[in-house]
Design an enzyme around this catalytic site. Structure first.
Site, PDB file in Angstrom:
ATOM      1  N   ASP A 130       7.004  -0.217   1.124  1.00 34.34           N
ATOM      2  CA  ASP A 130       6.289  -0.197   2.403  1.00 34.34           C
ATOM      3  C   ASP A 130       4.774  -0.026   2.186  1.00 34.34           C
ATOM      4  O   ASP A 130       4.298   0.001   1.048  1.00 34.34           O
ATOM      5  CB  ASP A 130       6.875   0.933   3.255  1.00 34.34           C
ATOM      6  CG  ASP A 130       6.967   0.576   4.717  1.00 34.34           C
ATOM      7  OD1 ASP A 130       6.162  -0.237   5.179  1.00 34.34           O
ATOM      8  OD2 ASP A 130       7.858   1.120   5.414  1.00 34.34           O
ATOM      9  N   ASP A 187       7.562  -4.150  13.025  1.00 38.71           N
ATOM     10  CA  ASP A 187       8.983  -3.780  13.091  1.00 38.71           C
ATOM     11  C   ASP A 187       9.712  -4.452  14.255  1.00 38.71           C
ATOM     12  O   ASP A 187       9.220  -4.480  15.377  1.00 38.71           O
ATOM     13  CB  ASP A 187       9.121  -2.259  13.239  1.00 38.71           C
ATOM     14  CG  ASP A 187       8.723  -1.544  11.963  1.00 38.71           C
ATOM     15  OD1 ASP A 187       8.134  -2.184  11.069  1.00 38.71           O
ATOM     16  OD2 ASP A 187       9.008  -0.341  11.872  1.00 38.71           O
TER      17      ASP A 187
HETATM   18  C1  GAL Z   1       8.059   0.730   8.525  1.00 40.79           C
HETATM   19  C2  GAL Z   1       8.875  -0.464   8.110  1.00 40.79           C
HETATM   20  C3  GAL Z   1      10.284  -0.277   8.628  1.00 40.79           C
HETATM   21  C4  GAL Z   1      10.869   1.012   8.057  1.00 40.79           C
HETATM   22  C5  GAL Z   1       9.941   2.189   8.388  1.00 40.79           C
HETATM   23  C6  GAL Z   1      10.383   3.466   7.703  1.00 40.79           C
HETATM   24  O1  GAL Z   1       6.771   0.602   8.047  1.00 40.79           O
HETATM   25  O2  GAL Z   1       8.299  -1.624   8.630  1.00 40.79           O
HETATM   26  O3  GAL Z   1      11.086  -1.392   8.289  1.00 40.79           O
HETATM   27  O4  GAL Z   1      11.016   0.886   6.667  1.00 40.79           O
HETATM   28  O5  GAL Z   1       8.614   1.932   7.991  1.00 40.79           O
HETATM   29  O6  GAL Z   1       9.532   4.545   7.998  1.00 40.79           O
END
Ligand code: GAL
Length: 384
Positions: A130, A187
């Site tokens: 991430d 997301d």
């Molecule tokens: C976001 C990501 C999500 C999930 C989340 C966890 O940045 O896009 O898919 O992994 O973090 O905190």
């Protein structure tokens, strides 16, 4: 060591985030691995069981290593990986290129090689990486390249799933970093609007995706029906209809996105199972050439969209999508798809959702499609 075909076609699996967010533990992962096999998902091609954010303690140990939360994972991560492997599946985990993960757990910044070694020692096969808490002065491209270098030198094949949400023109450099898939969007949410928005945002990016480096439009919300424990993802949004989930799956398949399930697969309805395990739609997604789809002209594509994906066996995968809110006829003029009817060339249309052959057509195919619904065909080119 490097497995020659790692990530050649879009990866398929399950990820804990969409439904469970922080509420993850060893039993959930084991039961999910069990369900992956007993439901038939494994036989349909789903391979990876991936734990997302919130799996570790808030602090590294004295040696600077990541530590699984002992309340959630009392037997450590190797035990979980061993269990997943015993089912013939692969095991995925999550970290971040910044100092912290998005949920505030330790990230891998300046610990890349140490963490890659830790993941390898646990038997990890897939790493989602991430982009939260990235120090402002750091170049994201360099950090993804750095983690990939660490993974390639950790002594184990670990598929690299980059997740920087499309920042820093990721499509233009990610292939050189060695990632097998890259998140290109923010997301997903368990809503029709989100599905449509994410899909439309990636239409101009299809040339940047191909074998061994796939544009990840985000995880599937198919079958969630509002079942997330998280307000943003969708506990308050009401979810989608089964038809919308089927359209979502068809879009992701034709766009060559990785197919990473986000619902609770221990509790799938028959409709959800039939959607996620349709062999003809999965075959479209898994074609070895991973050629990007093109839009057939003739309609406003934000409302009525036909996508054609040329397959390696010479056939065409065709999706007709009613993204609008009114029932409408979608017209597929073969001329615009490069099919010369005057020369006696036509299409034998096999409907992947009804699983019926609709016969041979020349010049055009048209269908009245309900709002948010779709038709998906595998069309064989026929002469004479
Ligand atoms: C976001 C990501 C999500 C999930 C989340 C966890 O940045 O896009 O898919 O992994 O973090 O905190």
């Amino acid at each position: 060591m490097h497995e020659k075909f790692l990530g050649m076609t879009p990866p398929m699996g399950w990820n804990s985030w969409n439904t469970f967010t922080h509420a993850i533990n060893e039993d959930l992962i084991k039961e999910t691995a069990d369900a992956m096999v007993s439901s038939g998902l494994k036989d349909a091609g789903y391979e990876y069981v991936v734990i997302d954010d919130c799996w570790s303690l808030r602090q590294r140990n004295g040696k600077g290593e990541l530590v699984p939360d002992p309340e959630k994972f009392p037997h450590g991560m190797k035990a979980v990986a061993d269990y997943v492997h015993s089912k013939g599946l692969k095991f995925g985990m999550y970290s971040c290129d910044g100092t912290h993960t998005c949920a505030g757990y330790p990230g891998s910044f300046e610990h890349e090689f140490q963490d890659a070694a830790t993941f390898a020692s646990w038997g990890v096969d897939y790493l989602k990486y991430d982009n939260c808490y990235k120090p402002g002065h750091m170049d994201g491209e360099m950090l993804y390249k750095r983690m990939n270098l660490a993974l390639r030198n950790c002594g184990r094949d670990i598929l690299f799933s980059a997740c920087n949400w499309g920042h820093e023109d990721v499509w233009s450099w990610i292939q050189g970093s060695g990632a097998q898939m890259f998140r290109s969007t923010g997301d997903i949410q368990d809503s029709w609007e989100s599905i449509k928005t994410l899909f439309l945002s990636q239409l101009d990016k299809t040339p940047y995706s191909g074998p061994f480096c796939h544009n990840d439009i985000d995880m599937l919300v198919v079958g969630m029906h509002g079942g997330s424990n998280n307000d943003f993802i969708g506990s308050k949004l009401g979810g989608c209809t089964d038809v919308e989930y089927r359209t979502h799956f068809s879009l992701w398949a034709l766009m060559n996105s990785p197919l990473i399930i986000g619902c609770d697969i221990r509790k799938m309805t028959d409709y959800t199972k039939e959607t996620l395990m349709n062999p003809d739609v999965i075959a479209i997604n898994q074609d070895i050439e991973c050629r990007g789809p093109y839009i057939v002209p003739g309609h406003d594509p934000a409302v009525l969209m036909s996508l054609v994906k040329p397959m390696s066996d010479g056939s065409l995968a065709i999706g007709m999508f009613n993204l609008g809110d009114k029932k409408a006829e979608i017209n597929l003029p073969f001329w615009d798809m490069g099919i010369p009817a005057a020369a006696g060339v036509g299409l034998e249309m096999y409907n992947c959702w009804t699983r019926e052959n609709e016969g041979r057509f020349t010049e055009r195919y048209a269908a009245v499609v309900e709002p948010h619904d779709c038709r998906v065909f595998r069309a064989k080119v026929v002469m004479g």
